[in-house]
Design an enzyme around this catalytic site. Structure first.
Site, PDB file in Angstrom:
ATOM      1  N   ASP A  57       0.826  -1.216   0.000  1.00  0.00           N
ATOM      2  CA  ASP A  57       0.000   0.000   0.000  1.00  0.00           C
ATOM      3  C   ASP A  57       0.858   1.263   0.000  1.00  0.00           C
ATOM      4  O   ASP A  57       0.394   2.325   0.373  1.00  0.00           O
ATOM      5  CB  ASP A  57      -0.945  -0.001   1.205  1.00  0.00           C
ATOM      6  CG  ASP A  57      -0.222  -0.258   2.506  1.00  0.00           C
ATOM      7  OD1 ASP A  57       1.016  -0.398   2.488  1.00  0.00           O
ATOM      8  OD2 ASP A  57      -0.895  -0.324   3.545  1.00  0.00           O
TER       9      ASP A  57
ATOM     10  N   LYS B 244       5.695   5.659  16.547  1.00  0.00           N
ATOM     11  CA  LYS B 244       4.686   6.669  16.847  1.00  0.00           C
ATOM     12  C   LYS B 244       5.118   7.612  17.981  1.00  0.00           C
ATOM     13  O   LYS B 244       4.453   7.733  19.021  1.00  0.00           O
ATOM     14  CB  LYS B 244       3.363   5.987  17.220  1.00  0.00           C
ATOM     15  CG  LYS B 244       2.823   5.100  16.088  1.00  0.00           C
ATOM     16  CD  LYS B 244       1.460   4.551  16.392  1.00  0.00           C
ATOM     17  CE  LYS B 244       0.829   3.870  15.224  1.00  0.00           C
ATOM     18  NZ  LYS B 244       1.564   2.830  14.531  1.00  0.00           N
TER      19      LYS B 244
ATOM     20  N   ASP C  24       1.567   6.456   2.044  1.00  0.00           N
ATOM     21  CA  ASP C  24       0.962   5.236   2.565  1.00  0.00           C
ATOM     22  C   ASP C  24      -0.523   5.348   2.234  1.00  0.00           C
ATOM     23  O   ASP C  24      -1.247   6.080   2.891  1.00  0.00           O
ATOM     24  CB  ASP C  24       1.222   5.164   4.078  1.00  0.00           C
ATOM     25  CG  ASP C  24       0.209   4.309   4.809  1.00  0.00           C
ATOM     26  OD1 ASP C  24      -0.493   3.498   4.164  1.00  0.00           O
ATOM     27  OD2 ASP C  24       0.109   4.443   6.040  1.00  0.00           O
TER      28      ASP C  24
HETATM   29  P1  GTP Z   1      -5.343  -1.175   8.058  1.00  0.00           P
HETATM   30  O1  GTP Z   1      -6.171  -2.257   8.692  1.00  0.00           O
HETATM   31  O2  GTP Z   1      -6.183  -0.111   7.430  1.00  0.00           O
HETATM   32  O3  GTP Z   1      -4.289  -0.610   8.961  1.00  0.00           O
HETATM   33  O4  GTP Z   1      -4.544  -1.803   6.799  1.00  0.00           O
HETATM   34  P2  GTP Z   1      -3.660  -3.146   6.726  1.00  0.00           P
HETATM   35  O5  GTP Z   1      -4.445  -4.290   7.230  1.00  0.00           O
HETATM   36  O6  GTP Z   1      -3.153  -3.256   5.319  1.00  0.00           O
HETATM   37  O7  GTP Z   1      -2.472  -2.866   7.712  1.00  0.00           O
HETATM   38  P3  GTP Z   1      -1.123  -2.062   7.463  1.00  0.00           P
HETATM   39  O8  GTP Z   1      -1.379  -0.915   6.549  1.00  0.00           O
HETATM   40  O9  GTP Z   1      -0.504  -1.776   8.766  1.00  0.00           O
HETATM   41  O10 GTP Z   1      -0.236  -3.154   6.722  1.00  0.00           O
HETATM   42  C1  GTP Z   1       1.024  -2.864   6.161  1.00  0.00           C
HETATM   43  C2  GTP Z   1       1.319  -3.899   5.091  1.00  0.00           C
HETATM   44  O11 GTP Z   1       1.393  -5.204   5.654  1.00  0.00           O
HETATM   45  C3  GTP Z   1       0.257  -3.974   4.029  1.00  0.00           C
HETATM   46  O12 GTP Z   1       0.911  -4.221   2.806  1.00  0.00           O
HETATM   47  C4  GTP Z   1      -0.599  -5.160   4.470  1.00  0.00           C
HETATM   48  O13 GTP Z   1      -1.249  -5.800   3.386  1.00  0.00           O
HETATM   49  C5  GTP Z   1       0.424  -6.056   5.098  1.00  0.00           C
HETATM   50  N1  GTP Z   1      -0.112  -6.886   6.189  1.00  0.00           N
HETATM   51  C6  GTP Z   1      -0.689  -6.444   7.329  1.00  0.00           C
HETATM   52  N2  GTP Z   1      -1.042  -7.484   8.103  1.00  0.00           N
HETATM   53  C7  GTP Z   1      -0.668  -8.616   7.426  1.00  0.00           C
HETATM   54  C8  GTP Z   1      -0.773 -10.012   7.717  1.00  0.00           C
HETATM   55  O14 GTP Z   1      -1.282 -10.449   8.756  1.00  0.00           O
HETATM   56  N3  GTP Z   1      -0.264 -10.877   6.767  1.00  0.00           N
HETATM   57  C9  GTP Z   1       0.304 -10.429   5.609  1.00  0.00           C
HETATM   58  N4  GTP Z   1       0.743 -11.341   4.728  1.00  0.00           N
HETATM   59  N5  GTP Z   1       0.398  -9.113   5.309  1.00  0.00           N
HETATM   60  C10 GTP Z   1      -0.068  -8.223   6.216  1.00  0.00           C
END
Ligand code: GTP
Length: 324
Positions: free
Chosen positions: A104, A155, A213
């Site tokens: 993202d 943070k 982001d």
């Molecule tokens: P929010 O729920 O809106 O915070 O988004 P998110 O679920 O994508 O969380 P975040 O933006 O913190 O994640 C950062 C990156 O890690 C993104 O590319 C996510 O797709 C990935 N990511 C987050 N959690 C996991 C997980 O449990 N497994 C995998 N494979 N990727 C994850």
């Protein structure tokens, strides 16, 4: 080199759209977010491994139907494993070193130069950092005079921030960093693993240009403007018979005679925008209908949304099949 891309998050900040569409497949400047992320990878990458979780089947089907220039393999998680667990789960057979990308992060970044920098310093990892005005929501790096990362503060309050350089979600790691990641539970790579790697040499690669982001509604629209301004938008333009000015990207057949557009709009396939309706700074997904005289601005509209005649949708996120 191979690349692991973390694609498993729930995308909660983009609900209700992400109830239907995984964040990585939301179109931004006319292409799914994931495809803009993959664009950063050098041509000679041997394989892209997508560490999937939430809506893994949808993502796997989409990348099969829309191939990219590298072989792609998806490795799903049965339960969310976090960033570290996702890397470990997807890491079998990965190269040494490997690229690690969040799915993202929409940015301009020269990963050739990053790879060269990694080879030169000889440490265990290289993390792209981006300088922001307000580092409070991020992981902020402390750096020594040689750009070696000495600490990360998550943070921080402004007075506690060691710099304004934040973890940009793009990195190169030696394969050995996967070894200490525990299995069978969710692990945050940044919080639980990276601090222990710093003594083995983790160096900064400072990004210039732009970085976003794209995980929240406001930021996904800002990222779309950045991509359009960088000429990374998909094809299209103001639809035939419509008025206004671009950039506008269309992802399929669109009906929009006598509507007014732009700037900064993505229109999915089979979207209808009726006469005298107006769309600006927005993402409008497949099969959505915007009726006569409606006004859609600064908004993210999921698939099959209906905006009724004359209604104003300003700064909203509407999930699949919502009516406004
Ligand atoms: P929010 O729920 O809106 O915070 O988004 P998110 O679920 O994508 O969380 P975040 O933006 O913190 O994640 C950062 C990156 O890690 C993104 O590319 C996510 O797709 C990935 N990511 C987050 N959690 C996991 C997980 O449990 N497994 C995998 N494979 N990727 C994850």
């Amino acid at each position: 080199m191979k690349a692991i891309v973390l694609v498993g998050g729930f995308g909660t900040r983009l609900r209700p759209v992400t109830y239907a569409v995984p964040k990585q497949l939301i179109p931004v400047a006319g292409r799914p977010m994931l495809y803009h992320v993959l664009d950063l990878l050098p041509d000679d990458v041997e394989e892209v491994v997508l560490a999937t979780g939430y809506k893994a089947d949808v993502i796997a089907a989409y990348v099969r139907a829309h191939p990219v220039r590298w072989p792609v393999r998806t490795v799903p998680e049965e339960q969310p494993l976090g960033t570290g667990g996702g890397m470990k789960n997807a890491g079998d057979g990965v190269s040494d070193p490997f690229f690690l990308l969040n799915s993202d992060v929409l940015a301009s970044a020269d990963l050739h130069a990053m790879r060269a920098a990694h080879a030169q310093h000889g440490g265990v990892g290289t993390m792209a950092l981006f300088e922001v005005e307000d580092p409070r929501p991020y992981g902020v790096a402390a750096l020594d005079a040689h750009d070696r990362i000495t600490a990360f503060v998550e943070k921080p309050e402004p007075k506690d921030a060691p710099s304004r350089w934040i973890n940009a979600g793009i990195a190169i790691w030696r394969r050995e960093v996967l070894d200490p990641i525990p299995t069978g539970r969710a692990v945050s790579f940044e919080r639980e693993v990276v601090p222990g790697l710093l003594p083995r040499g983790v160096f900064a690669f400072r990004l210039s240009g732009y970085w976003e982001d794209a995980g929240s509604p406001e930021r996904i629209l800002r990222a779309q403007r950045l991509l359009f301004d960088d000429h990374r938008g998909g094809p299209g333009g103001v639809p035939p018979g419509a008025r206004g000015s671009g950039p506008v990207a269309t992802m399929g057949e669109v009906r929009a005679r006598d509507a007014t557009f732009g700037p900064y709009v993505t229109l999915g396939a089979r979207v209808t925008v009726a006469p005298d309706a107006r769309v600006e700074n927005a993402i409008v997904m497949d099969d959505t209908v915007i009726e006569r005289g409606a006004d859609v601005r600064d908004s993210l509209l999921g698939p099959r949304v209906r905006v009724r005649a004359g209604h104003r949708v300003i700064g909203q996120v509407l999930g699949e099949a919502a009516e406004a």
